[in-house]
Design an enzyme around this catalytic site. Structure first.
Site, short mmCIF file in Angstrom:
data_model
loop_
_atom_site.label_atom_id
_atom_site.label_comp_id
_atom_site.label_asym_id
_atom_site.label_seq_id
_atom_site.Cartn_x
_atom_site.Cartn_y
_atom_site.Cartn_z
N HIS A 1 0.85 -1.19 0.00
CA HIS A 1 0.00 0.00 0.00
C HIS A 1 0.88 1.24 0.00
CE1 HIS A 1 -3.64 2.30 1.91
NE2 HIS A 1 -3.12 2.93 0.88
N GLU B 1 1.14 8.15 -3.47
CA GLU B 1 1.98 7.67 -2.38
C GLU B 1 3.28 8.47 -2.26
OE1 GLU B 1 1.26 5.31 0.02
OE2 GLU B 1 -0.72 5.59 -0.84
N HIS C 1 3.41 10.78 1.03
CA HIS C 1 4.27 10.17 2.06
C HIS C 1 5.76 10.26 1.74
CE1 HIS C 1 0.65 8.55 3.91
NE2 HIS C 1 0.28 8.08 2.72
#
Length: 300
Positions: free
Chosen positions: A95, A153, A157
């Site tokens: 993920h 992502e 992050h």
């Protein structure tokens, strides 16, 4: 004080880590880890909301998804959905790799940057296999509106992991390295925990198996009595550490895991060959590399 690693230069930086990464995925546990700060923590921000302005971070969470729990609820397909391939995914997929704070929050969208897909072209075959999107629709991004799951992502992050992680290549190759070395699917199968239809497994047994295999306690996120995510935690030097207690562990929370859980299987949706094609530009380097390494086996 954190040790800031020097920025590696040019062509040498790109090609050498790529060769190591290919071997890491094919032969997990045989390679040196990526370089990182020797410090396992940095000053955390004060309390408040879980998402806060970036002031460094303390550790990583490697969040892994169990495709069966997500894909069995897929009602429509698109050409980017990993649930819609002709063969079901029977292993945990990635993920994301998420910087976290010790007190429970996390930084988000830290450094405005335009995603450069050219930096990860040579990783694309591995990303397609082990880090696919399990949903349809474009993901929201911090700096470019909407885009592919990988862009989301990285911008949300990956940009918060600086200076330990410098750019897109560092981010994705680091996550793939940890995923390969700490092979959750393999560890569970070795303990006879397999996605058998209707079979239930004790959460305590799952946690104990992972803790024994990797030396640190994971956390689980469930949905309707099935494992949706299994998360591994790492210090900033990429050594395993215990995951902190998730807020979703309360019995009335949506992500609560009961005492016994399942790993459901699923039947692929109708768009059988939607995501199986990988661009020639990305696949040729991998094919060339594999030809030089006969007998290497990809993770199952």
């Amino acid at each position: 004080m954190e040790t800031r690693r020097p920025r590696r230069g040019g062509k040498k930086r790109f090609l050498l880590p790529l060769a190591l990464l290919c071997l890491a995925v094919l032969l997990p546990g045989e390679l040196l880890p990526p370089s990182a700060s020797a410090s396992s923590s940095s000053p955390a921000a004060g309390g408040g909301s879980r998402k806060r302005r970036w002031v460094g971070f303390d550790y990583y969470v490697l969040a892994l998804q169990w495709p069966g729990t997500i894909c069995r609820e897929t009602s429509n397909c698109c050409d980017t959905n990993g649930c819609c391939r002709s063969k079901p995914l029977k292993w945990f997929t990635i993920h994301g790799l998420w910087p976290q704070y010790n007190y429970g929050g996390w930084p988000s969208c830290c450094r405005p940057t335009k995603f450069n897909i050219n930096k990860i072209l040579m990783l694309m075959p591995i990303l397609e296999k082990y880090w696919p999107s399990l949903y349809c629709g474009s993901s929201s991004t911090c700096f470019g509106g909407r885009g592919p799951f990988w862009v989301h992502e990285w911008e949300t992050h990956g940009t918060c992991a600086y200076p330990e992680i410098q750019d897109e290549y560092d981010y994705f190759s680091t996550a793939l390295y940890l995923y390969s070395k700490y092979n959750v699917t393999k560890a569970l199968r070795k303990a006879h925990i397999r996605p058998t239809s209707g079979r239930k497994y004790a959460v305590g047994h799952i946690v104990a198996v992972i803790e024994y295999a990797f030396g640190a306690m994971p956390s689980l996120v469930c949905k309707n009595g099935s494992v949706q995510e299994l998360r591994l935690c790492f210090h900033k030097d990429y050594q395993p550490r215990d995951c902190t207690l998730e807020t979703g562990t309360a019995p009335n929370s949506r992500s609560y895991c009961p005492r016994y859980v399942t790993f459901p299987s699923y039947k692929p949706s109708v768009m059988a060959n939607a995501t199986e094609g990988i661009s020639n530009q990305a696949s040729k380097p991998m094919a060339s590399y594999s030809a030089q390494r006969p007998g290497l086996q990809v993770l199952k």
